[in-house]
Design an enzyme around this catalytic site. Structure first.
Site, PDB file in Angstrom:
ATOM      1  CB  ALA A  69      27.196  46.409  39.917  1.00  0.00           C
ATOM      2  CB  VAL A  70      25.549  43.906  44.928  1.00  0.00           C
ATOM      3  CG1 VAL A  70      25.051  44.020  46.136  1.00  0.00           C
ATOM      4  CG2 VAL A  70      24.830  42.916  44.060  1.00  0.00           C
ATOM      5  CD  GLU A 102      31.597  38.703  27.315  1.00  0.00           C
ATOM      6  OE1 GLU A 102      30.867  39.532  27.753  1.00  0.00           O
ATOM      7  OE2 GLU A 102      31.120  37.903  26.047  1.00  0.00           O
ATOM      8  CG  ASN A 107      35.138  40.580  39.678  1.00  0.00           C
ATOM      9  OD1 ASN A 107      34.861  40.364  40.803  1.00  0.00           O
ATOM     10  ND2 ASN A 107      34.202  41.400  39.045  1.00  0.00           N
ATOM     11  CE1 TYR A 114      28.003  36.385  37.364  1.00  0.00           C
ATOM     12  CE2 TYR A 114      30.211  36.691  36.825  1.00  0.00           C
ATOM     13  CZ  TYR A 114      29.162  37.211  36.996  1.00  0.00           C
ATOM     14  OH  TYR A 114      28.927  38.664  36.815  1.00  0.00           O
TER      15      TYR A 114
HETATM   16  C1  LIG Z   1      30.390  40.276  42.196  1.00  0.00           C
HETATM   17  C2  LIG Z   1      29.095  41.091  43.074  1.00  0.00           C
HETATM   18  C3  LIG Z   1      27.997  41.313  42.029  1.00  0.00           C
HETATM   19  C4  LIG Z   1      28.493  39.836  44.111  1.00  0.00           C
HETATM   20  O1  LIG Z   1      27.678  40.349  44.700  1.00  0.00           O
HETATM   21  P1  LIG Z   1      26.902  39.812  46.114  1.00  0.00           P
HETATM   22  O2  LIG Z   1      25.611  40.171  46.430  1.00  0.00           O
HETATM   23  O3  LIG Z   1      27.949  40.384  47.095  1.00  0.00           O
HETATM   24  O4  LIG Z   1      26.972  38.212  46.110  1.00  0.00           O
HETATM   25  P2  LIG Z   1      26.344  37.171  46.793  1.00  0.00           P
HETATM   26  O5  LIG Z   1      26.181  37.863  48.326  1.00  0.00           O
HETATM   27  O6  LIG Z   1      24.975  36.976  46.119  1.00  0.00           O
HETATM   28  O7  LIG Z   1      27.329  36.097  47.067  1.00  0.00           O
HETATM   29  C5  LIG Z   1      26.811  34.967  45.894  1.00  0.00           C
HETATM   30  C6  LIG Z   1      28.341  33.975  46.120  1.00  0.00           C
HETATM   31  O8  LIG Z   1      29.394  35.239  45.658  1.00  0.00           O
HETATM   32  C7  LIG Z   1      30.597  34.846  45.866  1.00  0.00           C
HETATM   33  N1  LIG Z   1      31.130  35.647  47.117  1.00  0.00           N
HETATM   34  C8  LIG Z   1      30.121  36.762  47.542  1.00  0.00           C
HETATM   35  N2  LIG Z   1      30.963  37.584  48.361  1.00  0.00           N
HETATM   36  C9  LIG Z   1      32.410  37.039  48.358  1.00  0.00           C
HETATM   37  C10 LIG Z   1      33.677  37.371  48.972  1.00  0.00           C
HETATM   38  N3  LIG Z   1      33.344  38.398  49.731  1.00  0.00           N
HETATM   39  N4  LIG Z   1      34.621  36.743  48.590  1.00  0.00           N
HETATM   40  C11 LIG Z   1      34.478  35.548  47.731  1.00  0.00           C
HETATM   41  N5  LIG Z   1      33.428  35.329  46.968  1.00  0.00           N
HETATM   42  C12 LIG Z   1      32.346  36.074  47.271  1.00  0.00           C
HETATM   43  C13 LIG Z   1      30.485  33.461  46.846  1.00  0.00           C
HETATM   44  O9  LIG Z   1      30.546  32.384  45.808  1.00  0.00           O
HETATM   45  C14 LIG Z   1      29.040  33.480  47.221  1.00  0.00           C
HETATM   46  O10 LIG Z   1      28.360  32.470  47.213  1.00  0.00           O
HETATM   47  P3  LIG Z   1      27.660  31.876  48.861  1.00  0.00           P
HETATM   48  O11 LIG Z   1      26.733  32.691  49.246  1.00  0.00           O
HETATM   49  O12 LIG Z   1      27.109  30.504  48.646  1.00  0.00           O
HETATM   50  O13 LIG Z   1      28.850  31.725  49.562  1.00  0.00           O
HETATM   51  C15 LIG Z   1      29.474  42.193  43.784  1.00  0.00           C
HETATM   52  O14 LIG Z   1      30.650  41.720  44.722  1.00  0.00           O
HETATM   53  C16 LIG Z   1      29.823  43.280  42.886  1.00  0.00           C
HETATM   54  O15 LIG Z   1      28.958  44.202  42.871  1.00  0.00           O
HETATM   55  N6  LIG Z   1      31.080  43.527  42.548  1.00  0.00           N
HETATM   56  C17 LIG Z   1      31.477  44.735  41.742  1.00  0.00           C
HETATM   57  C18 LIG Z   1      30.783  44.584  40.296  1.00  0.00           C
HETATM   58  C19 LIG Z   1      31.441  43.330  39.566  1.00  0.00           C
HETATM   59  O16 LIG Z   1      32.268  42.926  39.661  1.00  0.00           O
HETATM   60  N7  LIG Z   1      30.306  42.864  38.832  1.00  0.00           N
HETATM   61  C20 LIG Z   1      30.531  41.660  38.082  1.00  0.00           C
HETATM   62  C21 LIG Z   1      30.942  42.045  36.654  1.00  0.00           C
HETATM   63  S1  LIG Z   1      31.207  40.638  35.593  1.00  0.00           S
END
Ligand SMILES: CC(C)(COP(=O)(O)OP(=O)(O)OC[C@H]1O[C@@H](n2cnc3c(N)ncnc32)[C@H](O)[C@@H]1OP(=O)(O)O)[C@@H](O)C(=O)NCCC(=O)NCCS
Length: 155
Positions: A69-70, A102, A107, A114
């Site tokens: 998570a971020v 998983e 999401n 992934y």
């Molecule tokens: C899912 C999550 C961890 C992604 O973290 P993040 O740091 O924003 O992701 P990144 O900036 O590294 O992005 C990597 C990829 O994610 C996808 N992504 C990131 N932001 C996105 C958005 N707003 N919409 C769609 N895809 C997105 C893209 O594929 C992106 O690839 P790219 O950089 O080549 O375009 C974050 O949204 C989060 O914390 N979500 C809540 C917790 C969660 O759902 N965890 C996963 C549990 S399985």
């Protein structure tokens, strides 16, 4: 990550998720730390606020990504991608063959992340997660650390 980080991590993750029910609880983190899982937080360079967390269970020749998570303020800036890259490099160093995880079908952000990192969907666990209404399935995804093995993705 240590026990002292748990409260901040839980608050950070609840703010990051679309619905708080999707976030891990303090007990989830506590038991992961007790079990000795690989748990890392990333902090802001100034101020030290926790901006990301990643928890991984190691197997004999594989790893299971239990959570990532971020912080909402840091979404879309490559932090999750960087954490998953560190995980893949760490797995390669440990001679792990594959990484499992998983994810909720709903999401889309996580699934896109992934897929962009080379994970493929290989199965469904029915009613795996609690959801705002009832339960939600999980998509099981796998990353082969030898890319030539990535040939069995579900449509
Ligand atoms: C899912 C999550 C961890 C992604 O973290 P993040 O740091 O924003 O992701 P990144 O900036 O590294 O992005 C990597 C990829 O994610 C996808 N992504 C990131 N932001 C996105 C958005 N707003 N919409 C769609 N895809 C997105 C893209 O594929 C992106 O690839 P790219 O950089 O080549 O375009 C974050 O949204 C989060 O914390 N979500 C809540 C917790 C969660 O759902 N965890 C996963 C549990 S399985």
């Amino acid at each position: 990550m240590t026990d002292a980080d748990i409260a901040e991590v839980v608050e950070m993750e609840q703010g990051a998720c679309a619905h708080p029910i999707q976030a891990w609880t303090a007990d989830n983190y506590r038991s992961s730390l007790r079990a000795g899982y690989w748990a890392r937080v990333r902090c802001e360079p100034e101020g030290g606020r926790i901006v990301a967390v990643c928890v991984v269970m190691d197997g004999v020749d594989e790893a299971h990504l239990l959570n990532v998570a971020v912080h909402r303020d840091w979404h879309g800036r490559g932090l999750a991608r960087a954490l998953l890259q560190i995980l893949a490099e760490r797995c390669a160093d440990r001679a792990a063959q594959q990484v499992w995880l998983e994810v909720r079908p709903s999401n889309q952000r996580a699934r896109a992340l992934y897929e962009r990192m080379g994970y493929e969907a290989v199965g469904i666990r029915k009613a795996y997660y609690p959801a705002p209404q009832g339960r939600e399935d999980a998509v099981v995804m796998r990353l082969w650390l030898r890319p030539e093995e990535n040939t069995h993705a579900l449509d």
